[in-house]
Design an enzyme around this catalytic site. Sequence first.
Site, PDB file in Angstrom:
ATOM      1  N   CYS A  51     -45.934  85.417  66.529  1.00 10.57           N
ATOM      2  CA  CYS A  51     -46.346  84.017  66.555  1.00 10.57           C
ATOM      3  C   CYS A  51     -47.323  83.722  65.402  1.00 10.57           C
ATOM      4  O   CYS A  51     -46.919  83.707  64.250  1.00 10.57           O
ATOM      5  CB  CYS A  51     -46.925  83.654  67.913  1.00 10.57           C
ATOM      6  SG  CYS A  51     -47.036  81.865  68.194  1.00 10.57           S
ATOM      7  N   HIS A 101     -43.022  85.547  72.121  1.00  8.36           N
ATOM      8  CA  HIS A 101     -43.967  86.358  72.888  1.00  8.36           C
ATOM      9  C   HIS A 101     -43.213  87.091  74.000  1.00  8.36           C
ATOM     10  O   HIS A 101     -42.238  86.575  74.546  1.00  8.36           O
ATOM     11  CB  HIS A 101     -45.032  85.467  73.546  1.00  8.36           C
ATOM     12  CG  HIS A 101     -46.001  84.859  72.598  1.00  8.36           C
ATOM     13  ND1 HIS A 101     -47.016  85.575  72.013  1.00  8.36           N
ATOM     14  CD2 HIS A 101     -46.130  83.584  72.146  1.00  8.36           C
ATOM     15  CE1 HIS A 101     -47.728  84.780  71.243  1.00  8.36           C
ATOM     16  NE2 HIS A 101     -47.215  83.560  71.299  1.00  8.36           N
TER      17      HIS A 101
END
Length: 503
Positions: free
Chosen positions: A347, A453
């Site tokens: 991310c 994630h």
Amino acid sequence: MTTTVSARPLARCVMVLGTTSGAGKSWLTTALCRYYSNLGLKVAPFKAQNMSNNARVVEGIDGAWGEIGSAQYFQALAANARPEVRMNPLLLKPEADTHSQVVLMGQVSAELTAMPWRGRSEKVWPQIAAALDALRADNDVVVIEGAGSPAEINLHASDIVNMRVARHAQARCLLVTDIDRGGAFAHLYGTWALLPEDERALIHGFVLNKFRGDAALLAPAPQMLQQLTGVPTVATIPMQWQHGLPEEDGVFDDRSVAAGVVTKTIAVIAYPRISNLDEFQPLKNMQGVRLQWVRSPADVALLQLRDWIVVPGSKATAADLAWLRAQGLDSAIAAHAGRGGAVLGVCGGLQMLGEALIDPEGIDGNGPGLGLLPLVTVFEPAKTVRHTEARFGQLADGPWAALSGVPVAGYEIHHGQTAQHTAMAAKGDVARAAIPGLAWQNRAGNVLGLYLHGLFEDSAALQALFATSGNAPVRTLDAVFDGLADALQAHFAPGVLQSLIHS
């Protein structure tokens, strides 16, 4: 998901309060969720307001995805319940020491983010109360977690997470303290003494957590405390170094390895605004794997070629990237990658690995990236929040090749949108799209960046990355939850846990 209430009797509420942050509220709440679920009851967790950059994407209102704190996500799993936004209606995500992004019922609220702290509470309380009432209507037991201490007298008038919730639900409360810090009995007595009399009446038991030593040596303090307050000490829970549950703020220690000889060190860059670190907990539960914080080039210099560097998520990507450079970690990471060492960016970490961060809307900040992937990230006002299922394509030979063709599921929470750097592509430097629009790899194959994630919470990904090296999970998540419930049964006084949910 809707907030429609049913005709079933309202759930009993058990609430876990703490004398301080870090006393063990999240741990105890999770354990209670599994304990009551194992009795065959329908159970849900609840925390009115959480402050954390560890968030999960869950079922929201009217089909939209939303964010809640990771602690409530895991508590829902422990309760065998589907995680949803009512379980944590207000989430504060710190972006600076004096500023937090406000997420209400799973969605970012610019209006609430701009409001003063005390002015916010009355505005959000009706929705918090409605979420709790709806959960009570749908369940047999709701296990509520407080925040910080209920005796913060400067905040009591604007409280929306501790005793106001307890009064609203007429919850039976446990007050837990960290005895390993010292001063536990003073903490318990002082907290109780600062509460108004009607709120003291809601405290049904004191819990001593993280105890090391002979419990018989505590006498006569628990008896003396009960004489002063009328509240019994109902449990003394031993220190548990490796209970297997992610810590409240995703922080792990590396004093020990789950099992066996260390075969791989996974070094996680620990910048100031790290986020979603709880997703790495499964690695801590792996045989032979050691997780290590990295805050200086000296830490990186000790890594072997087989070891990995992880550049994790961040709530303030540009600021954390500037911090990383100030420490000299940019050169250290580049050196590890230059030797062929594995680097993974997740991310915000993916965004840092690229060539540039571009912020035309003032969302996060501009800055040059680490230059390990030929990518550019542009920050946009709209926030991507969703569950994602995808499959890795064919990856280049190297440490990530085992992921080729592997299906993965996880979640996305990001403002930035990332794409190939066009000028670099024109010169032949093209990133390999490991998953189109979601993950990219360098030409050498040792640097991988992805928006997803939860890679290490995906069993297929873990199997692909670690099975051939002889590493294996020590415990499944369900086994962790059952272990927590067993600890409660072993260390609470007989009948206490049942009495909390019966008239």
